[in-house]
Design an enzyme around this catalytic site. Sequence first.
Site, PDB file in Angstrom:
ATOM      1  N   CYS A 183      12.099  20.729  47.498  1.00 53.98           N
ATOM      2  CA  CYS A 183      11.602  19.724  46.539  1.00 53.98           C
ATOM      3  C   CYS A 183      10.165  19.308  47.128  1.00 53.98           C
ATOM      4  O   CYS A 183       9.405  18.761  46.469  1.00 53.98           O
ATOM      5  CB  CYS A 183      12.509  18.370  46.358  1.00 53.98           C
ATOM      6  SG  CYS A 183      12.855  17.609  47.885  1.00 53.98           S
ATOM      7  N   GLU A 199      15.928  10.449  43.966  1.00 53.16           N
ATOM      8  CA  GLU A 199      15.069  11.286  44.493  1.00 53.16           C
ATOM      9  C   GLU A 199      14.668  12.479  43.645  1.00 53.16           C
ATOM     10  O   GLU A 199      15.620  13.594  43.497  1.00 53.16           O
ATOM     11  CB  GLU A 199      16.020  11.959  45.860  1.00 53.16           C
ATOM     12  CG  GLU A 199      16.417  10.818  46.782  1.00 53.16           C
ATOM     13  CD  GLU A 199      15.282  10.299  47.767  1.00 53.16           C
ATOM     14  OE1 GLU A 199      14.201  11.035  48.004  1.00 53.16           O
ATOM     15  OE2 GLU A 199      15.115   9.297  48.420  1.00 53.16           O
TER      16      GLU A 199
HETATM   17  P1  NAD Z   1      19.081  18.855  37.937  1.00 55.69           P
HETATM   18  O1  NAD Z   1      18.345  17.559  37.657  1.00 55.69           O
HETATM   19  O2  NAD Z   1      19.107  19.696  36.893  1.00 55.69           O
HETATM   20  O3  NAD Z   1      20.634  18.758  38.365  1.00 55.69           O
HETATM   21  C1  NAD Z   1      20.960  17.466  39.362  1.00 55.69           C
HETATM   22  C2  NAD Z   1      22.476  17.281  39.185  1.00 55.69           C
HETATM   23  O4  NAD Z   1      22.341  16.394  38.174  1.00 55.69           O
HETATM   24  C3  NAD Z   1      23.406  18.164  39.227  1.00 55.69           C
HETATM   25  O5  NAD Z   1      24.334  17.813  39.930  1.00 55.69           O
HETATM   26  C4  NAD Z   1      23.772  18.330  37.714  1.00 55.69           C
HETATM   27  O6  NAD Z   1      24.989  18.853  37.591  1.00 55.69           O
HETATM   28  C5  NAD Z   1      23.552  16.952  37.064  1.00 55.69           C
HETATM   29  N1  NAD Z   1      22.989  16.911  35.821  1.00 55.69           N
HETATM   30  C6  NAD Z   1      22.043  17.952  35.212  1.00 55.69           C
HETATM   31  N2  NAD Z   1      21.814  17.448  33.852  1.00 55.69           N
HETATM   32  C7  NAD Z   1      22.357  16.203  33.810  1.00 55.69           C
HETATM   33  C8  NAD Z   1      22.528  15.600  32.579  1.00 55.69           C
HETATM   34  N3  NAD Z   1      21.744  15.565  31.701  1.00 55.69           N
HETATM   35  N4  NAD Z   1      23.219  14.127  32.805  1.00 55.69           N
HETATM   36  C9  NAD Z   1      23.761  14.014  33.944  1.00 55.69           C
HETATM   37  N5  NAD Z   1      23.748  14.734  35.233  1.00 55.69           N
HETATM   38  C10 NAD Z   1      23.030  16.057  35.065  1.00 55.69           C
HETATM   39  O7  NAD Z   1      18.368  19.123  39.383  1.00 55.69           O
HETATM   40  P2  NAD Z   1      18.571  20.920  40.175  1.00 55.69           P
HETATM   41  O8  NAD Z   1      18.079  21.789  39.271  1.00 55.69           O
HETATM   42  O9  NAD Z   1      20.005  20.666  40.694  1.00 55.69           O
HETATM   43  O10 NAD Z   1      17.711  20.394  41.239  1.00 55.69           O
HETATM   44  C11 NAD Z   1      16.337  20.821  41.443  1.00 55.69           C
HETATM   45  C12 NAD Z   1      15.461  19.502  41.135  1.00 55.69           C
HETATM   46  O11 NAD Z   1      15.808  18.601  42.080  1.00 55.69           O
HETATM   47  C13 NAD Z   1      13.897  19.978  41.459  1.00 55.69           C
HETATM   48  O12 NAD Z   1      13.166  19.083  40.628  1.00 55.69           O
HETATM   49  C14 NAD Z   1      13.723  19.215  42.782  1.00 55.69           C
HETATM   50  O13 NAD Z   1      12.308  18.972  43.087  1.00 55.69           O
HETATM   51  C15 NAD Z   1      14.704  18.091  42.786  1.00 55.69           C
HETATM   52  N6  NAD Z   1      14.957  17.721  44.080  1.00 55.69           N
HETATM   53  C16 NAD Z   1      14.485  16.420  44.657  1.00 55.69           C
HETATM   54  C17 NAD Z   1      14.922  16.400  46.031  1.00 55.69           C
HETATM   55  C18 NAD Z   1      14.640  14.997  46.736  1.00 55.69           C
HETATM   56  O14 NAD Z   1      15.071  14.662  47.587  1.00 55.69           O
HETATM   57  N7  NAD Z   1      13.381  14.255  46.192  1.00 55.69           N
HETATM   58  C19 NAD Z   1      15.694  17.271  46.803  1.00 55.69           C
HETATM   59  C20 NAD Z   1      16.030  18.370  46.146  1.00 55.69           C
HETATM   60  C21 NAD Z   1      15.851  18.547  44.713  1.00 55.69           C
END
Ligand code: NAD
Length: 456
Positions: free
Chosen positions: A244, A210
Amino acid sequence: MQTYNSLITKQKSFFRTDTTKDVAYRLEALQKLRIAIKNNEKKLMDALKADLNKSEFDSYSTEIGIVLEELRFTIKHLRSWVKPKRVKTPITHIGSKSFIFSEPYGVTLIIAPWNYPFQLAIAPLIGAIAAGNCAVIKPSELTPKTSEVLGELISDLFPEEYISVVQGGVETSQALLNEKFDYIFFTGSVPVGKVIMEAAAKNLTPVTLELGGKSPCIVHEDANIKLTAKRIAWGKFTNAGQTCIAPDYLYLHKKIKDQFLIEFKKATIELYGEKPLNNVHFTRIVSDKHFQRLCSFLDNGELFMGGDSNQENLMIEPTVLTNITWDDQIMQDEIFGPILPVLEYDVLSEVLEGIHRHPKPLSLYLFTENNNVQQEVVNSVSFGGGCINDTVYHFVSPYLPFGGVGNSGIGAYHGKGNFDTFSHQKSVLKQTTLFDIPFRYPNMKNGLNKIKLFLK
Ligand code: NAD
C-alpha cells in the site's frame, strides 16, 4: 446468509466479565501470541510461499518479524500505557482532580487484505488485545493458506469468546458488518473502505480505515542518485509492488532523468537479478484478475526496462515506463504491482500542482538534500506519512503512528498509536465534597459579574 450473532453475543458476554481488562491477562495473551508465532514460523513461511511466492527473507522481514517487534514493544510498554493519566485542572474547578482512563471499546472487528495477509491481520490484533478488547478477525480470501494457518494459530491459543477468526470472502465480511461491533478496523481498498464506513455508520461504530491510493515519489535534481535509485527499487519492487505504501509513480527532475534511470536499472538488477522472472524469490501477483489488470498497463508510455511477464506463474518483471502523463490509464488508479511510471518536471511547482489535483496520498517520498525543498513539500502536501530520502521505512518505526488522510484513510496505528486506536479516552473529574464553590449556581449574588471573572 449466515449470521454471526451468536459469536458476537458470546464475545460481548465475555467482555462484560472484565477478564480482558486485566493487564496481566492482556500481557499473557500477547506473550502467548509471540511464542506461537515463533513456533509457527516455518508453517507461516510455507503458507506465504504458496499464496504469493514470498521468499523466507521477505516473509520474515515484512510479515513475521514486524509483528514480533510490535509485540515486543507493546509488551515492554503496556503497563505504563494503561495507567490512568493525571492531567491539569483549571482554576474554575478548584478542589477537583482530573484523569484520563484508556478503556477498551469492547468487541472489535478486524478486516484484513491479502498483500501482507499475516502482518495486516495480526498487527491490529496486538492493539486490540493490548487495549483490553475482544476481537473477530476476517482475513483475506485471496491468500487461503496463510488465512488458514492464521485461523489455526488463533483458535489453538484463545477461546472464541475472546478472539476468533472467521474465514470467508465478501459475503462473510458483509454478514459480519450486519452485527453491531464496538470498533471496526479495516485495511483494504478505497471503494471497500466506503462500504465499511457506511455499514459502521448505521450503528455509529467508530472506524479506522487503512486504505491505499497513489503514493508519489519525487526525485529532485540534487538527490544522491545511486542511493536514491537503490532505495526506490527496493520500496517499489518488494512484494512485487503489492504494497500500500510502495512508491506508485515517480516525479523525476528532467536534469537527472537519464542518469537516474541508468542507476535505477542497475539497482534493480542487483536486487532481483538479470531475469527476475526466473528468480525463485520474486513475489508473484496475487490473482489472474490482478495480473491481467497490471499487464494492460504495459503499453502505456515508453518501455524503459522490464515489461516481460509469465501468466502461468503470475509474475511480472520490475518495469519502468517513461513518457507518461496523468492522462495515461496507469495514472488513473493505484497500480499495486511492479510497474513504475515516470513523470518528468522542471520546477517543483509542477509537481505540487500535479499532486494537489489528486486525492491525498497514503505516502509521499522525496529525495533531495535541499532543506527548503523538503520544507516546501512537507508543508504544501497533505499525505498520510512518508520519508525524506527513503521509501517505506517510516512504516516500521513504533514511534511513528501509521495511517492515511482523506481518501487514503482515517486513523493510525503502530506502537502506542495501536493501543490508543483501540482505546476510548475516558475523562473523569474527581470532585471534593469538603467545600462547594458557589459561582456556577444561578442563585449566587452578583452571579453574572462573578462568572465573567472566571470565564472570559
Ligand atoms: P479489498 O478492499 O478488496 O479487501 C479487503 C478486505 O475486505 C478483504 O478481507 C475482503 O474480503 C473484504 N471485502 C472486499 N470487498 C468487500 C465488500 N464489498 N464488503 C465488505 N468487505 C469486503 O482490498 P485488497 O485487494 O485485499 O487489498 C488491497 C488494497 O488494500 C489496496 O488498495 C491497498 O492500498 C490497500 N492496503 C492498505 C494498507 C494500509 O495499511 N493503508 C495496507 C495494505 C493494503
